[in-house]
Design a protein around this motif. Structure first.
Motif, PDB file in Angstrom:
ATOM      1  N   TRP A   2     -33.923 -21.739  -9.949  1.00 22.95           N
ATOM      2  CA  TRP A   2     -32.728 -21.473  -9.155  1.00 22.95           C
ATOM      3  C   TRP A   2     -32.960 -20.199  -8.356  1.00 22.95           C
ATOM      4  CZ3 TRP A   2     -28.373 -24.342  -8.490  1.00 22.95           C
ATOM      5  CH2 TRP A   2     -28.160 -25.396  -9.388  1.00 22.95           C
ATOM      6  N   HIS A   3     -32.611 -20.233  -7.097  1.00 24.07           N
ATOM      7  CA  HIS A   3     -32.646 -19.046  -6.237  1.00 24.07           C
ATOM      8  C   HIS A   3     -31.397 -19.071  -5.365  1.00 24.07           C
ATOM      9  CE1 HIS A   3     -36.757 -17.658  -7.003  1.00 24.07           C
ATOM     10  NE2 HIS A   3     -37.096 -18.935  -7.033  1.00 24.07           N
ATOM     11  N   GLN A   4     -30.911 -17.885  -5.063  1.00 23.27           N
ATOM     12  CA  GLN A   4     -29.785 -17.788  -4.138  1.00 23.27           C
ATOM     13  C   GLN A   4     -29.953 -16.548  -3.278  1.00 23.27           C
ATOM     14  OE1 GLN A   4     -25.510 -17.061  -5.388  1.00 23.27           O
ATOM     15  NE2 GLN A   4     -25.467 -19.255  -4.890  1.00 23.27           N
ATOM     16  N   GLU A   5     -29.675 -16.719  -1.994  1.00 16.08           N
ATOM     17  CA  GLU A   5     -29.868 -15.640  -1.021  1.00 16.08           C
ATOM     18  C   GLU A   5     -28.781 -15.728   0.040  1.00 16.08           C
ATOM     19  OE1 GLU A   5     -31.930 -12.415   0.635  1.00 16.08           O
ATOM     20  OE2 GLU A   5     -32.570 -13.517  -1.139  1.00 16.08           O
ATOM     21  N   GLU A   6     -28.236 -14.593   0.429  1.00 16.28           N
ATOM     22  CA  GLU A   6     -27.311 -14.562   1.565  1.00 16.28           C
ATOM     23  C   GLU A   6     -28.105 -14.157   2.803  1.00 16.28           C
ATOM     24  OE1 GLU A   6     -23.552 -11.939   2.863  1.00 16.28           O
ATOM     25  OE2 GLU A   6     -23.235 -13.131   1.029  1.00 16.28           O
ATOM     26  N   ILE A   7     -28.059 -14.992   3.807  1.00 16.19           N
ATOM     27  CA  ILE A   7     -28.817 -14.774   5.044  1.00 16.19           C
ATOM     28  C   ILE A   7     -27.849 -14.314   6.127  1.00 16.19           C
ATOM     29  CG2 ILE A   7     -30.263 -15.881   6.793  1.00 16.19           C
ATOM     30  CD1 ILE A   7     -30.939 -17.978   4.549  1.00 16.19           C
ATOM     31  N   PRO A  28     -38.539 -17.112   1.365  1.00 17.98           N
ATOM     32  CA  PRO A  28     -39.941 -17.252   0.978  1.00 17.98           C
ATOM     33  C   PRO A  28     -40.143 -18.033  -0.316  1.00 17.98           C
ATOM     34  CG  PRO A  28     -39.185 -14.998   0.639  1.00 17.98           C
ATOM     35  CD  PRO A  28     -38.095 -15.728   1.387  1.00 17.98           C
ATOM     36  N   TRP A  29     -39.174 -18.020  -1.203  1.00 12.81           N
ATOM     37  CA  TRP A  29     -39.290 -18.750  -2.463  1.00 12.81           C
ATOM     38  C   TRP A  29     -39.200 -20.262  -2.283  1.00 12.81           C
ATOM     39  CZ3 TRP A  29     -34.373 -20.505  -2.120  1.00 12.81           C
ATOM     40  CH2 TRP A  29     -33.404 -19.640  -1.641  1.00 12.81           C
ATOM     41  N   LEU A  30     -38.849 -20.723  -1.098  1.00 16.05           N
ATOM     42  CA  LEU A  30     -38.840 -22.161  -0.818  1.00 16.05           C
ATOM     43  C   LEU A  30     -40.234 -22.759  -1.024  1.00 16.05           C
ATOM     44  CD1 LEU A  30     -36.844 -24.339   0.269  1.00 16.05           C
ATOM     45  CD2 LEU A  30     -37.684 -23.779   2.542  1.00 16.05           C
ATOM     46  N   ALA A  31     -41.269 -21.996  -0.695  1.00 18.15           N
ATOM     47  CA  ALA A  31     -42.655 -22.473  -0.814  1.00 18.15           C
ATOM     48  C   ALA A  31     -43.055 -22.752  -2.260  1.00 18.15           C
ATOM     49  CB  ALA A  31     -43.604 -21.447  -0.195  1.00 18.15           C
ATOM     50  N   GLU A  32     -42.340 -22.185  -3.222  1.00 15.55           N
ATOM     51  CA  GLU A  32     -42.648 -22.380  -4.646  1.00 15.55           C
ATOM     52  C   GLU A  32     -42.049 -23.670  -5.210  1.00 15.55           C
ATOM     53  OE1 GLU A  32     -41.165 -18.953  -6.685  1.00 15.55           O
ATOM     54  OE2 GLU A  32     -42.043 -17.578  -5.213  1.00 15.55           O
ATOM     55  N   CYS A  33     -41.174 -24.310  -4.461  1.00 16.82           N
ATOM     56  CA  CYS A  33     -40.437 -25.472  -4.963  1.00 16.82           C
ATOM     57  C   CYS A  33     -41.193 -26.758  -4.651  1.00 16.82           C
ATOM     58  CB  CYS A  33     -39.043 -25.498  -4.334  1.00 16.82           C
ATOM     59  SG  CYS A  33     -37.997 -26.820  -4.980  1.00 16.82           S
ATOM     60  N   GLU A  34     -41.566 -27.492  -5.676  1.00 18.60           N
ATOM     61  CA  GLU A  34     -42.254 -28.769  -5.488  1.00 18.60           C
ATOM     62  C   GLU A  34     -41.277 -29.855  -5.026  1.00 18.60           C
ATOM     63  OE1 GLU A  34     -45.134 -31.471  -5.022  1.00 18.60           O
ATOM     64  OE2 GLU A  34     -45.402 -29.324  -5.326  1.00 18.60           O
ATOM     65  N   ARG A  35     -40.114 -29.898  -5.672  1.00 17.94           N
ATOM     66  CA  ARG A  35     -39.057 -30.822  -5.232  1.00 17.94           C
ATOM     67  C   ARG A  35     -37.713 -30.256  -5.671  1.00 17.94           C
ATOM     68  NH1 ARG A  35     -42.093 -33.883  -8.758  1.00 17.94           N
ATOM     69  NH2 ARG A  35     -41.246 -33.979 -10.858  1.00 17.94           N
ATOM     70  N   ARG A 130     -23.049 -13.876  11.584  1.00  9.17           N
ATOM     71  CA  ARG A 130     -22.695 -14.982  10.690  1.00  9.17           C
ATOM     72  C   ARG A 130     -23.544 -14.899   9.424  1.00  9.17           C
ATOM     73  NH1 ARG A 130     -17.789 -16.758  12.314  1.00  9.17           N
ATOM     74  NH2 ARG A 130     -17.778 -17.393  14.488  1.00  9.17           N
ATOM     75  N   ARG A 131     -22.959 -15.347   8.312  1.00  5.78           N
ATOM     76  CA  ARG A 131     -23.644 -15.319   7.021  1.00  5.78           C
ATOM     77  C   ARG A 131     -23.731 -16.727   6.446  1.00  5.78           C
ATOM     78  NH1 ARG A 131     -20.421 -12.684   3.249  1.00  5.78           N
ATOM     79  NH2 ARG A 131     -18.662 -13.308   4.534  1.00  5.78           N
ATOM     80  N   ILE A 132     -24.881 -17.018   5.861  1.00  5.60           N
ATOM     81  CA  ILE A 132     -25.114 -18.305   5.208  1.00  5.60           C
ATOM     82  C   ILE A 132     -25.577 -18.031   3.786  1.00  5.60           C
ATOM     83  CG2 ILE A 132     -26.548 -20.382   5.162  1.00  5.60           C
ATOM     84  CD1 ILE A 132     -26.712 -20.201   8.215  1.00  5.60           C
ATOM     85  N   LEU A 133     -24.943 -18.680   2.814  1.00  8.95           N
ATOM     86  CA  LEU A 133     -25.368 -18.596   1.436  1.00  8.95           C
ATOM     87  C   LEU A 133     -26.292 -19.774   1.162  1.00  8.95           C
ATOM     88  CD1 LEU A 133     -25.085 -17.025  -1.210  1.00  8.95           C
ATOM     89  CD2 LEU A 133     -23.224 -18.586  -1.819  1.00  8.95           C
ATOM     90  N   ALA A 134     -27.544 -19.478   0.832  1.00 10.37           N
ATOM     91  CA  ALA A 134     -28.560 -20.503   0.574  1.00 10.37           C
ATOM     92  C   ALA A 134     -28.814 -20.563  -0.932  1.00 10.37           C
ATOM     93  CB  ALA A 134     -29.852 -20.167   1.306  1.00 10.37           C
ATOM     94  N   THR A 135     -28.680 -21.752  -1.518  1.00 11.41           N
ATOM     95  CA  THR A 135     -28.909 -21.938  -2.947  1.00 11.41           C
ATOM     96  C   THR A 135     -29.931 -23.055  -3.126  1.00 11.41           C
ATOM     97  OG1 THR A 135     -26.614 -21.304  -3.415  1.00 11.41           O
ATOM     98  CG2 THR A 135     -27.825 -22.415  -5.170  1.00 11.41           C
ATOM     99  N   LEU A 136     -31.021 -22.734  -3.797  1.00 15.38           N
ATOM    100  CA  LEU A 136     -32.075 -23.709  -4.074  1.00 15.38           C
ATOM    101  C   LEU A 136     -32.093 -24.039  -5.559  1.00 15.38           C
ATOM    102  CD1 LEU A 136     -34.660 -25.278  -3.157  1.00 15.38           C
ATOM    103  CD2 LEU A 136     -35.939 -23.240  -3.833  1.00 15.38           C
ATOM    104  N   SER A 137     -32.097 -25.335  -5.854  1.00 13.37           N
ATOM    105  CA  SER A 137     -32.336 -25.788  -7.226  1.00 13.37           C
ATOM    106  C   SER A 137     -33.460 -26.806  -7.162  1.00 13.37           C
ATOM    107  CB  SER A 137     -31.070 -26.403  -7.836  1.00 13.37           C
ATOM    108  OG  SER A 137     -30.679 -27.537  -7.112  1.00 13.37           O
ATOM    109  N   GLY A 138     -34.392 -26.672  -8.095  1.00 13.13           N
ATOM    110  CA  GLY A 138     -35.521 -27.601  -8.071  1.00 13.13           C
ATOM    111  C   GLY A 138     -36.571 -27.266  -9.101  1.00 13.13           C
ATOM    112  N   GLN A 139     -37.712 -27.917  -8.973  1.00 18.14           N
ATOM    113  CA  GLN A 139     -38.841 -27.718  -9.883  1.00 18.14           C
ATOM    114  C   GLN A 139     -39.986 -27.049  -9.135  1.00 18.14           C
ATOM    115  OE1 GLN A 139     -39.524 -31.809 -11.083  1.00 18.14           O
ATOM    116  NE2 GLN A 139     -38.534 -31.410 -13.040  1.00 18.14           N
ATOM    117  N   ASP A 140     -40.601 -26.076  -9.811  1.00 17.83           N
ATOM    118  CA  ASP A 140     -41.774 -25.439  -9.192  1.00 17.83           C
ATOM    119  C   ASP A 140     -43.046 -26.056  -9.701  1.00 17.83           C
ATOM    120  OD1 ASP A 140     -41.574 -24.414 -11.764  1.00 17.83           O
ATOM    121  OD2 ASP A 140     -41.464 -22.339 -11.149  1.00 17.83           O
TER     122      ASP A 140
END
Length: 140
Positions: A2-7, A28-35, A130-140
């Motif tokens: 799980w990662h979360q970032e405010e852009i 940058p942590w998007l690159a660590e996510c396999e799916r 403008r602000r965007i909250l990005a939340t990634l859930s997945g498997q590395d």
């Protein structure tokens, strides 16, 4: 994982803006996510997010022109006018277009189609940062 970032996005003029590379660069942590899934939530009520054509800027122009005609300023039945004549139409456009996207992630990248890109719809003449909250859930 799980990662979360405010852009934070810099102020842009009214219209639609391709922001795919800017968002991916801020994650940058998007690159660590396999799916997995990346959820993007715009933290504003007078702008929008959408997934559409990433190549021809005329598409962004044409959608903006269509929305301006569909929801023009100065409609006599709008009562919310204290924040300017473009504010209530901006709220309507944001509701029509949406303020959230959920995108598949595959092999460390967004699983977008060849001609797909993420757009910010700025529906105010001066909407500000403008602000965007990005939340990634997945498997590395």
């Amino acid at each position: 994982m799980w990662h979360q970032e405010e852009i934070h996005l810099s102020e842009r003029p009214r219209g639609f803006h391709l922001i795919t590379h800017e968002l991916v660069g801020a994650l940058p942590w998007l690159a660590e996510c396999e799916r997995g899934l990346l959820h993007l939530q715009l933290l504003h009520t007078s702008a929008s997010l959408t997934l559409n054509e990433n190549s021809d800027p005329d598409v962004r122009h044409d959608l903006d022109a269509f929305l301006r005609e569909l929801v023009p300023e100065g409609l006599p039945y709008f009562r919310h006018t204290l924040e300017g004549s473009d504010d209530m139409p901006a709220h309507v456009m944001a509701s029509l277009m949406g303020t959230q996207l959920s995108l598949a992630v595959r092999s460390g990248r967004l699983a977008l189609g060849t001609w797909q890109g993420i757009w910010l719809g700025e529906h105010r003449e001066q909407g500000g940062e403008r602000r965007i909250l990005a939340t990634l859930s997945g498997q590395d």
